[in-house]
Write a protein that holds these residues in place. Structure first.
Motif, mmCIF file in Angstrom:
data_model
loop_
_atom_site.group_PDB
_atom_site.id
_atom_site.type_symbol
_atom_site.label_atom_id
_atom_site.label_comp_id
_atom_site.label_asym_id
_atom_site.label_seq_id
_atom_site.Cartn_x
_atom_site.Cartn_y
_atom_site.Cartn_z
ATOM 1 N N LEU B 103 0.826 -1.193 0.000
ATOM 2 C CA LEU B 103 0.000 0.000 0.000
ATOM 3 C C LEU B 103 0.866 1.250 0.000
ATOM 4 C CD1 LEU B 103 -2.740 -0.942 2.639
ATOM 5 C CD2 LEU B 103 -2.623 -1.488 0.222
ATOM 6 N N PHE B 105 0.588 5.048 1.149
ATOM 7 C CA PHE B 105 -0.249 5.858 2.019
ATOM 8 C C PHE B 105 -0.075 7.343 1.756
ATOM 9 C CE2 PHE B 105 -2.165 3.139 5.242
ATOM 10 C CZ PHE B 105 -1.487 1.941 5.070
ATOM 11 N N GLY B 106 -1.169 8.072 1.941
ATOM 12 C CA GLY B 106 -1.088 9.510 2.016
ATOM 13 C C GLY B 106 -0.622 9.931 3.406
ATOM 14 N N GLU B 107 -0.484 11.239 3.578
ATOM 15 C CA GLU B 107 0.009 11.751 4.864
ATOM 16 C C GLU B 107 -1.086 11.837 5.918
ATOM 17 O OE1 GLU B 107 3.810 14.305 3.139
ATOM 18 O OE2 GLU B 107 2.161 15.345 4.116
#
Lengths: 112, 114
Positions: B103, B105-107
């Motif tokens: 995956l 991930f965004g922040e």
């Protein structure tokens, strides 16, 4: 159901010392296993992954992990810790579905 | 290449108000996941889309939470009548195929409910 336990919530090691972060998983079958790292104010990033095969897998920045089916474990290791390794480390397991189940994380502090 | 983009980064709402969080996955990724992160519970899976279709929403609270993916370039997580216990960082992640476990991930979007 699948789950992960990380028994050490906080770990402090001296810079240059070796590191082991423990991970125990629960899954009936052969899982896919992962270590993710979260640096301060950043999103999670994949450190390394285990797909069925060689039990020792190499990741980025000198990290490696070893899968043990008999111990239901997937411990993370590094021979020499650097200050830039200061972060939170998450172990995760994926079974037959697509979702990952994460442990609660281990916060690594590196002392000078 | 841009990573996963989440907006807003921070949102403060009053109790009872609605909050909508946005996620733009990496272009070409067919799977989108939502997780909630708190100190106490850690990372909790909420829901997952593949090719815009909802596949698994087993982690979504049955009331007040909903997620949609109207097109391949964005997904939304809506929380109605927010409560203080909804305060958390909401993480969106995307993946090429959905089944690899890898995956991106965004922040995160930090939601604070007063």
């Amino acid at each position: 159901a699948q789950s992960v336990t990380q028994p050490d919530a906080r770990v402090t090691v001296s810079e240059g010392a070796s590191l082991q972060l423990r991970c125990k998983y629960s899954y009936f079958g052969t899982p896919y296993l992962f270590w993710y790292v979260q640096y301060p104010r950043q999103g999670l990033q994949l450190l390394l992954k285990y797909y069925p095969g060689d039990p020792v897998v190499q990741g980025v920045n000198g990290f490696e992990a070893e899968f043990s089916k008999s111990n239901s474990s997937f411990h993370l290791r590094k021979a020499s810790v650097h200050w830039s390794d200061w972060a939170v480390y998450f172990c995760a397991v994926k079974g037959t579905g697509s979702k990952l189940s994460f442990g609660k994380g281990a916060k690594l502090t590196v002392s000078p | 290449n841009a990573g996963v983009i989440q907006t807003p980064r921070h949102k403060v709402t009053g109790k009872g108000q609605e909050a909508t969080l946005w996620c733009e996955p990496i272009s070409g990724h067919s799977a989108v996941f939502w997780y909630r992160q708190t100190i106490v519970q850690g990372l909790e899976f909420l829901t997952y889309f593949r090719n815009q279709a909802p596949i698994d929403d087993s982690g979504m609270p049955k009331e007040r939470f909903s997620a949609q993916m109207p097109n391949q370039s964005h997904s939304t997580l809506k929380i109605q009548s927010t409560q203080p216990q909804d305060s958390a960082v909401y993480l969106c992640a995307s993946s090429l195929g959905g089944n690899t476990g890898q995956l991106y991930f965004g922040e995160g979007s930090k939601l604070t409910v007063l």
